[in-house]
Design a protein around this motif. Structure first.
Motif, PDB file in Angstrom:
ATOM      1  N   LYS A  45       0.878  -1.176   0.000  1.00  0.00           N
ATOM      2  CA  LYS A  45       0.000   0.000   0.000  1.00  0.00           C
ATOM      3  C   LYS A  45       0.909   1.218   0.000  1.00  0.00           C
ATOM      4  N   GLY A  47       0.926   5.880  -0.473  1.00  0.00           N
ATOM      5  CA  GLY A  47       0.194   7.137  -0.598  1.00  0.00           C
ATOM      6  C   GLY A  47       0.020   7.818   0.736  1.00  0.00           C
ATOM      7  N   ASP A  51      -5.277   7.525   3.263  1.00  0.00           N
ATOM      8  CA  ASP A  51      -5.877   7.122   1.989  1.00  0.00           C
ATOM      9  C   ASP A  51      -4.904   6.219   1.220  1.00  0.00           C
ATOM     10  N   GLN A  53      -3.400   3.385  -1.012  1.00  0.00           N
ATOM     11  CA  GLN A  53      -3.887   2.741  -2.230  1.00  0.00           C
ATOM     12  C   GLN A  53      -3.074   1.472  -2.496  1.00  0.00           C
ATOM     13  N   ASP A  54      -3.677   0.537  -3.227  1.00  0.00           N
ATOM     14  CA  ASP A  54      -2.944  -0.652  -3.653  1.00  0.00           C
ATOM     15  C   ASP A  54      -1.867  -0.258  -4.648  1.00  0.00           C
ATOM     16  N   TYR A  55      -0.675  -0.765  -4.447  1.00  0.00           N
ATOM     17  CA  TYR A  55       0.453  -0.530  -5.341  1.00  0.00           C
ATOM     18  C   TYR A  55       0.458  -1.646  -6.375  1.00  0.00           C
ATOM     19  N   GLN A  56       0.430  -1.284  -7.654  1.00  0.00           N
ATOM     20  CA  GLN A  56       0.302  -2.265  -8.728  1.00  0.00           C
ATOM     21  C   GLN A  56       1.460  -2.230  -9.724  1.00  0.00           C
TER      22      GLN A  56
END
Length: 92
Positions: A45, A47, A51, A53-56
């Motif tokens: 994760k 950010g 908040d 976010q998923d790291y892709q």
């Protein structure tokens, strides 16, 4: 991935602009992982702390380092968010 993550944590240890942490979802970090909807391992994760976010993107040390140098990350205060540093993790 674990060796690259540990190397990344060492590389940016003490950064004034962001933090990189491990959370053990099977132990003390279980509540945090449930809150963050972590369902698979490893999960990254990133950010703003409120908040995440998923790291892709890429997961090699070089990929992760480029993101760290290229993104503006907020300072994360581990105790505020219940994050667990690597020293406190189970070693499997």
């Amino acid at each position: 991935m674990k060796p690259d993550w540990d190397k990344l944590m060492d590389e940016f240890d003490g950064s004034p602009s962001f933090g990189i942490f491990d959370v053990d979802c099977t132990a003390d970090g279980k509540d945090l992982c449930e809150k963050m909807k972590v369902t698979g391992y490893p999960t990254i994760k990133w950010g703003e702390p409120n908040d995440l976010q998923d790291y892709q993107q890429g997961r090699s040390f070089d990929d992760l380092t480029k993101i760290c140098h290229g993104e503006s990350w907020s300072r994360v205060r581990p105790k505020e968010f219940g994050l667990v540093r690597r020293e406190n993790q189970r070693q499997d």
